[in-house]
Enzyme design. Structure first.
Site, PDB file in Angstrom:
ATOM      1  N   SER A 104       0.779  -1.318  -0.051  1.00 13.17           N
ATOM      2  CA  SER A 104      -0.002  -0.056  -0.034  1.00 13.17           C
ATOM      3  C   SER A 104       0.737   1.177   0.074  1.00 13.17           C
ATOM      4  O   SER A 104       1.511   1.558  -1.046  1.00 13.17           O
ATOM      5  CB  SER A 104      -0.782  -0.009   1.325  1.00 13.17           C
ATOM      6  OG  SER A 104      -1.748   0.897   1.184  1.00 13.17           O
ATOM      7  N   ASP A 241      -2.730   6.209  -3.411  1.00 14.01           N
ATOM      8  CA  ASP A 241      -1.548   5.569  -2.705  1.00 14.01           C
ATOM      9  C   ASP A 241      -1.121   4.369  -3.742  1.00 14.01           C
ATOM     10  O   ASP A 241      -1.710   4.088  -4.796  1.00 14.01           O
ATOM     11  CB  ASP A 241      -1.823   5.095  -1.398  1.00 14.01           C
ATOM     12  CG  ASP A 241      -2.866   4.031  -1.326  1.00 14.01           C
ATOM     13  OD1 ASP A 241      -3.450   3.589  -2.082  1.00 14.01           O
ATOM     14  OD2 ASP A 241      -2.892   3.394  -0.309  1.00 14.01           O
ATOM     15  N   ASP A 243      -1.328   1.102  -3.580  1.00 11.73           N
ATOM     16  CA  ASP A 243      -2.206   0.019  -4.281  1.00 11.73           C
ATOM     17  C   ASP A 243      -3.855   0.803  -4.663  1.00 11.73           C
ATOM     18  O   ASP A 243      -4.532   0.064  -5.059  1.00 11.73           O
ATOM     19  CB  ASP A 243      -2.275  -1.181  -3.365  1.00 11.73           C
ATOM     20  CG  ASP A 243      -3.088  -0.744  -2.172  1.00 11.73           C
ATOM     21  OD1 ASP A 243      -3.421   0.425  -2.052  1.00 11.73           O
ATOM     22  OD2 ASP A 243      -3.447  -1.614  -1.396  1.00 11.73           O
ATOM     23  N   ASP A 245      -6.062   2.060  -3.026  1.00 12.65           N
ATOM     24  CA  ASP A 245      -7.356   1.607  -2.113  1.00 12.65           C
ATOM     25  C   ASP A 245      -7.718   2.842  -1.384  1.00 12.65           C
ATOM     26  O   ASP A 245      -8.738   2.798  -0.537  1.00 12.65           O
ATOM     27  CB  ASP A 245      -7.195   0.362  -1.053  1.00 12.65           C
ATOM     28  CG  ASP A 245      -6.022   0.559  -0.074  1.00 12.65           C
ATOM     29  OD1 ASP A 245      -5.430   1.586  -0.292  1.00 12.65           O
ATOM     30  OD2 ASP A 245      -6.151  -0.103   0.615  1.00 12.65           O
TER      31      ASP A 245
END
Length: 448
Positions: A104, A241, A243, A245
């Site tokens: 992340s 960010d 990833d 999410d």
């Protein structure tokens, strides 16, 4: 032995704590727990595997695929794709499990393994514990034609982007938006989805090289986004960010719009449409008091949970709510996704701007953020936080002095001997003064 799974999968320094051997063993165990139905139903278990742009994702992907296929699971390789994209395709492709390789917003040297259950849903604690327990156990290895097949699923990005665009009913023509892709998993899918929806997109930090993910960019570093919005005269900017999410935003003047404000914009949009379940939004105890006050002023109830999007998700699932999120930018629109999705959030905020004719600044102005101060008090006995009478009296005294104009929250860290002292008050000076006084009490009472 300490648990492998943290609040969001297994994370660590790639090739340090998080090795290829660990990734392979975890994947075999996850296959046994999450896909243990094949030989009884004639169904060959199926997994989808995606990753972000970290260079370590390549060898970890190979290890995960080896583990799954050796356990008799067919694998579809999705390539570089956001975590919510992997969640979506886990469900749409009828997979028994999904795997996302990402840390992340963490720095590049870290990586992580996140498993998703059927339907693309995050794992319950009990399932994670079961996966850990079955690691290293003896098992009957399939041979010959019973081992898993590995196939590249080329349309992954197109299918995910099309899904995102299908969730809005109003095009975004005429809006200019800057999208900071954090050199991460959304560097293709994000700009594609927004452009297909009609927006004029200026993509920045969309040239990952395997080493630059989250490096001075994305939702943890908003200055480049602010500068780009002002340079291009954009209507708004959104920062993802690594990833994708989560997302944070800036308005046309470069003012930061945080997760609480984004959640407020979407809550009132859904309420206006009669689509906000039970007129309730789920947030965490870290949400700004200004958010809670604004929602209640507009007839929206706020259910607050522990910090962490998994707790927000649990509350939403338990009570049937369809909107929740965190100040950090995790926003869950459960009518369309099983997890936080930064691109999805961006599309729905832009749609609200397009349909209302209002700027992001005007929409976010529905709430006024109270100054918030966070002080970390280290090297103390955090277990005594809720038991110390002197500390409890000090908190009660400060809360009484605020007279409902602010609030105090003491939260023990989940990973360190540390207590976080959070104070909100009408002015920054007042918040800092209260936080300093309480931090001194914590040190005096809880020092090891």
């Amino acid at each position: 032995m300490a648990r492998l799974f943290g609040t969001d999968g297994v994370r660590g320094l790639a090739n340090g704590q998080l090795t290829a051997e660990l990734a392979l063993d975890l994947s075999v165990s996850a296959a046994h727990v999450l896909a243990d139905r094949g030989e009884f139903s004639g169904h060959r278990p199926l997994a989808v595997v995606g990753r972000d742009t970290r260079i370590s994702g390549q060898f970890l992907e190979a290890a995960v695929v080896a583990g799954l296929a050796s356990a008799g699971v067919d694998v579809l390789l999705l390539g570089v794709l956001p975590t919510p994209g992997v969640a979506f395709l886990t469900g749409s492709l009828g997979a028994d499990l999904g795997v996302m390789l990402s840390a992340s917003h963490n720095p590049m040297p870290d990586n992580g393994i996140k498993f998703l259950a059927r339907g693309g849903r995050k794992l319950d604690d009990a399932v994670e514990i079961a996966i850990e327990k079955r690691m290293g156990e003896p098992w009957q290895r399939p041979t010959g034609g019973k081992v898993g097949r590995v196939t590249v699923h080329a349309p992954a990005i197109d299918e995910y982007a099309a899904h995102l665009d299908s969730t809005i009913s109003h095009r975004l023509d005429g809006l200019t938006v800057v999208l900071d892709c954090a050199e991460g998993a959304a560097h293709v899918a994000g700009p594609q989805a927004l452009r297909d929806a009609g927006a004029n997109v200026i993509a920045i930090h969309a040239e990952p090289d395997g080493l630059n993910i989250n490096d001075g960019c994305g939702s943890t570093h908003l200055e480049p986004l602010r500068a780009a919005v002002l340079q291009h005269g954009a209507d708004a900017g959104f920062a993802l960010d690594g990833d994708s999410d989560r997302c944070l935003a800036v308005d046309h003047e470069g003012n930061v719009v945080d997760g609480d404000q984004i959640l407020a914009v979407l809550a009132l949009s859904l309420k206006e449409q009669g689509r906000l379940a039970d007129n309730t939004v789920v947030a965490t105890v870290m949400s700004n008091l200004g958010f809670v006050q604004a929602m209640r002023a507009h007839g929206v109830e706020v259910l607050q949970t522990r910090v962490g999007d998994r707790y927000v998700l649990e509350a939403m699932k338990t009570s049937g709510y369809n909107l929740g999120g965190e100040q950090s930018g995790h926003v869950i629109l459960s009518d369309h996704a099983t997890t936080g999705d930064g691109i999805l959030t961006t599309l729905h905020v832009l749609e609200r701007m397009a349909t209302s004719g209002q700027s992001l600044q005007q929409l976010a102005g529905v709430m006024t953020r109270l100054p918030q101060v966070l002080v970390n008090v280290r090297d103390i006995d955090k277990a005594r936080t809720d038991q110390d009478a002197v500390l409890a009296a000090a908190v009660a005294e400060e809360e009484a002095a605020l007279q409902g104009r602010g609030r105090v929250l003491l939260r023990p860290s989940g990973t360190e001997e540390m207590v976080r002292v959070m104070v909100e008050a009408p002015t920054l000076d007042e918040a800092e003064a209260v936080a300093a006084r309480l931090a001194d009490v914590v040190k005096a009472q809880l020092t090891l």
